[in-house]
Design a protein around this motif. Structure first.
Motif, PDB file in Angstrom:
ATOM      1  N   ASN A  22       0.870  -1.174   0.000  1.00 40.18           N
ATOM      2  CA  ASN A  22       0.000   0.000   0.000  1.00 40.18           C
ATOM      3  C   ASN A  22       0.912   1.230   0.000  1.00 40.18           C
ATOM      4  O   ASN A  22       1.506   1.558   1.027  1.00 40.18           O
ATOM      5  CB  ASN A  22      -0.898  -0.030   1.244  1.00 40.18           C
ATOM      6  CG  ASN A  22      -1.804   1.162   1.358  1.00 40.18           C
ATOM      7  OD1 ASN A  22      -1.567   2.212   0.776  1.00 40.18           O
ATOM      8  ND2 ASN A  22      -2.854   0.995   2.139  1.00 40.18           N
ATOM      9  N   TYR A  31      -5.888  -7.597   0.754  1.00 37.15           N
ATOM     10  CA  TYR A  31      -7.065  -7.190  -0.005  1.00 37.15           C
ATOM     11  C   TYR A  31      -7.724  -8.437  -0.580  1.00 37.15           C
ATOM     12  O   TYR A  31      -7.046  -9.397  -0.965  1.00 37.15           O
ATOM     13  CB  TYR A  31      -6.692  -6.251  -1.155  1.00 37.15           C
ATOM     14  CG  TYR A  31      -6.133  -4.938  -0.683  1.00 37.15           C
ATOM     15  CD1 TYR A  31      -6.983  -3.863  -0.413  1.00 37.15           C
ATOM     16  CD2 TYR A  31      -4.770  -4.765  -0.488  1.00 37.15           C
ATOM     17  CE1 TYR A  31      -6.469  -2.646   0.037  1.00 37.15           C
ATOM     18  CE2 TYR A  31      -4.255  -3.563  -0.038  1.00 37.15           C
ATOM     19  CZ  TYR A  31      -5.118  -2.512   0.218  1.00 37.15           C
ATOM     20  OH  TYR A  31      -4.612  -1.309   0.667  1.00 37.15           O
ATOM     21  N   LYS A  75     -11.117  -5.524  -7.124  1.00 38.56           N
ATOM     22  CA  LYS A  75     -10.733  -5.447  -5.717  1.00 38.56           C
ATOM     23  C   LYS A  75     -12.015  -5.209  -4.925  1.00 38.56           C
ATOM     24  O   LYS A  75     -12.731  -4.246  -5.179  1.00 38.56           O
ATOM     25  CB  LYS A  75      -9.732  -4.315  -5.493  1.00 38.56           C
ATOM     26  CG  LYS A  75      -9.138  -4.310  -4.090  1.00 38.56           C
ATOM     27  CD  LYS A  75      -8.174  -3.141  -3.882  1.00 38.56           C
ATOM     28  CE  LYS A  75      -6.815  -3.463  -4.457  1.00 38.56           C
ATOM     29  NZ  LYS A  75      -5.792  -2.446  -4.061  1.00 38.56           N
ATOM     30  N   GLU A  77     -12.407  -5.582  -1.137  1.00 38.16           N
ATOM     31  CA  GLU A  77     -12.245  -4.902   0.145  1.00 38.16           C
ATOM     32  C   GLU A  77     -10.882  -5.187   0.738  1.00 38.16           C
ATOM     33  O   GLU A  77     -10.226  -6.160   0.386  1.00 38.16           O
ATOM     34  CB  GLU A  77     -13.321  -5.343   1.142  1.00 38.16           C
ATOM     35  CG  GLU A  77     -13.196  -6.804   1.584  1.00 38.16           C
ATOM     36  CD  GLU A  77     -14.295  -7.233   2.543  1.00 38.16           C
ATOM     37  OE1 GLU A  77     -13.965  -7.848   3.564  1.00 38.16           O
ATOM     38  OE2 GLU A  77     -15.474  -6.977   2.269  1.00 38.16           O
ATOM     39  N   MET A  78     -10.498  -4.326   1.648  1.00 38.30           N
ATOM     40  CA  MET A  78      -9.321  -4.576   2.469  1.00 38.30           C
ATOM     41  C   MET A  78      -9.783  -5.483   3.613  1.00 38.30           C
ATOM     42  O   MET A  78     -10.890  -5.319   4.117  1.00 38.30           O
ATOM     43  CB  MET A  78      -8.783  -3.262   3.017  1.00 38.30           C
ATOM     44  CG  MET A  78      -7.535  -3.407   3.826  1.00 38.30           C
ATOM     45  SD  MET A  78      -7.016  -1.723   4.323  1.00 38.30           S
ATOM     46  CE  MET A  78      -5.557  -2.141   5.216  1.00 38.30           C
TER      47      MET A  78
END
Length: 131
Positions: A22, A31, A75, A77-78
């Motif tokens: 990140n 992620y 993507k 979600e974290m």
């Protein structure tokens, strides 16, 4: 009447928890991605996720993806390492043409680890896969 409902099997989809850098926070974060390995676009994709155990549950998270093209990924979600001790369930509903499909992906407790990382071909990144 229940016998008349046909629930087709879902193939060609994959969820992956990926450890990646990140740049904003200068950290390595996890992620979750939805991967469409199918030859067809998916429309109106709805993902509902939650972590749970016998004594704990996380907040329900919902994400909509209007269109996920064939052979692509999104993507979702974290995911924080604090929830890796829980089962993490991702319920995915989508339209393929005019037919609705549903599939549930589950990462069992303590299965998302750096030791379990393998190459996820379409992403070209290392992750932990659930299909």
């Amino acid at each position: 009447m229940k016998k008349d409902i046909i629930i087709p099997e879902v193939t060609g989809l994959q969820m992956a928890a990926v450890l990646e850098y990140n740049e904003v926070d200068d950290t390595n974060d996890w992620y979750v991605y939805l991967i469409n390995n199918k030859e067809i676009d998916l429309e109106m994709v709805m993902i509902v996720s939650q972590g749970f155990s016998e004594t704990k549950t996380t907040t329900v998270f919902r994400k909509k993806i209007t269109k996920l093209p064939a052979h692509s990924y999104a993507k979702v979600e974290m995911i924080h390492p604090n929830v890796f001790a829980l089962k993490n369930r991702f319920q995915v509903s989508f339209f393929e043409g005019n037919q609705i499909f549903e599939k549930t992906f589950t990462f069992n407790e303590n299965t998302i680890t750096e030791e379990a990382l393998t190459m996820i071909p379409l992403l070209n990144k290392k992750g932990v896969s659930s299909s």
